[in-house]
Design a protein around this motif. Structure first.
Motif, mmCIF file in Angstrom:
data_model
loop_
_atom_site.group_PDB
_atom_site.id
_atom_site.type_symbol
_atom_site.label_atom_id
_atom_site.label_comp_id
_atom_site.label_asym_id
_atom_site.label_seq_id
_atom_site.Cartn_x
_atom_site.Cartn_y
_atom_site.Cartn_z
ATOM 1 N N LEU A 71 43.128 55.938 96.256
ATOM 2 C CA LEU A 71 42.914 54.735 96.501
ATOM 3 C C LEU A 71 41.824 53.777 96.390
ATOM 4 N N TYR A 72 40.074 55.237 97.152
ATOM 5 C CA TYR A 72 39.370 54.207 97.186
ATOM 6 C C TYR A 72 38.555 54.156 96.102
ATOM 7 N N ALA A 73 38.856 54.298 94.836
ATOM 8 C CA ALA A 73 38.250 54.733 93.814
ATOM 9 C C ALA A 73 37.296 54.001 92.970
ATOM 10 N N GLY A 74 37.734 52.800 93.351
ATOM 11 C CA GLY A 74 37.340 51.251 92.960
ATOM 12 C C GLY A 74 36.725 50.596 94.529
ATOM 13 N N PHE A 75 36.119 51.698 95.499
ATOM 14 C CA PHE A 75 35.535 50.693 96.549
ATOM 15 C C PHE A 75 34.106 50.112 95.807
ATOM 16 N N GLY A 76 33.497 50.813 95.213
ATOM 17 C CA GLY A 76 31.916 50.510 94.804
ATOM 18 C C GLY A 76 31.963 48.915 93.865
ATOM 19 N N PRO A 77 32.394 49.013 93.129
ATOM 20 C CA PRO A 77 32.520 47.891 92.655
ATOM 21 C C PRO A 77 33.330 46.598 93.448
ATOM 22 N N LEU A 78 34.396 46.971 93.576
ATOM 23 C CA LEU A 78 35.075 45.954 94.499
ATOM 24 C C LEU A 78 34.344 45.200 95.874
ATOM 25 N N LEU A 79 33.226 45.875 96.742
ATOM 26 C CA LEU A 79 32.780 46.139 97.568
ATOM 27 C C LEU A 79 31.456 44.701 97.144
ATOM 28 N N THR A 80 31.076 45.083 95.970
ATOM 29 C CA THR A 80 30.156 44.971 94.931
ATOM 30 C C THR A 80 30.448 43.052 95.353
ATOM 31 N N ARG A 81 31.760 43.412 94.210
ATOM 32 C CA ARG A 81 32.378 41.630 93.746
ATOM 33 C C ARG A 81 32.499 41.174 94.850
#
Length: 273
Positions: free
Chosen positions: A202-212
């Protein structure tokens, strides 16, 4: 002796009010733009299909314009309305309700986001200004302190928003598979896709979302505060009445929202790709 004044103290009640108002405000504003989110997410997750639909619509308009008036002006206008033509295509093929895909995840996700990000920003800004950074540095580094506080608040908010945003994207991109499952069912299905990772999927997109969210949150808070300062400096009387102060907040919020959305768009595209 130098003039001094005591800064107002933020009690638990103040932080609670910031969280409640932030939750309601974020959930409401993001709910109003769910149809735009659906169109945007479809365009980002399936750009080939979106481009094909737009090219087909533009070609059809060109043929009609040439055959009737010998002009392609109408086609040019149609080709520019990508959001509109994409929304029409979604409604035509899936029905009006398709423009509300992911509504459950949007409401839940941004209730949490508003509940966490606004009190976190207030806390981190005061903590940095009063406990970490020397007073003389605070005076000249106010913008950087606001940016850092916004970034830290975005980190806190992203920890809870990431899985819910991932579920929203799945529902919008693959409604036949995930819409019947609801939010909790979608999260459960995603967590079962990789047995080795489990819930970490569920946290596979944590990096891009955190950056956004770091870019978005930092710029939003700083731009909002500076816009309010500029407006009140130009028209001090606007502070006197509640409705004029709220109007200034609304205008400043709109300006900061537009600016932060523009600068965080690249990271948003990576998140949904």
């Amino acid at each position: 002796s130098p003039l001094t004044r005591e800064l107002p103290k933020y009690s638990k009640e103040i932080y609670t009010l910031l969280g409640i108002s932030g939750a309601v405000g974020c959930a409401l504003t993001h709910s109003l733009v769910i149809p735009l989110d659906v169109v945007k997410t479809r365009a980002q997750t399936n750009p080939d299909e979106s481009s094909s639909s737009q090219e087909t619509a533009a070609a059809a308009t060109t043929i009609g314009a040439v055959s009737t008036k010998g002009s392609t002006a109408t086609a040019v206008v149609a080709n520019k309305k990508n959001i509109v033509t994409s929304a029409i295509e979604i409604v035509r093929t899936e029905g009006v309700e398709a423009l509300l895909l992911g509504a459950q995840a949007t409401i839940v996700g941004y209730l949490y986001y508003g509940l966490s990000v606004y009190p976190s920003y207030a806390f981190f800004k005061r903590f940095l200004s009063l406990e970490v950074v020397p007073p003389d540095v605070v005076l000249v580094q106010g913008n950087n302190i606001a940016l850092l506080a916004g970034a830290l608040a975005a980190v806190v908010a992203s920890c809870g928003l990431t899985p819910i945003e991932a579920a929203r994207i799945r529902v919008v991109a693959e409604p036949d598979v995930y819409k019947p499952l609801g939010l909790t069912g979608t999260l459960r299905k995603m967590a079962q896709e990789d047995e080795a990772l489990g819930w970490k999927t569920l946290y596979a997109g944590f990096g891009p979302l955190l950056t956004r969210q770091v870019i978005f949150g930092s710029v939003k808070f700083l731009a909002f505060e500076r816009a309010c300062e500029v407006i009140f400096a130009a028209w001090p009387a606007l502070r006197d009445l509640t409705w004029t102060s709220l109007t200034v907040s609304l205008v400043a919020g709109g300006m900061s929202g537009i600016l932060s959305s523009v600068v965080s768009q690249p990271a948003d595209s990576v998140l949904t790709f």
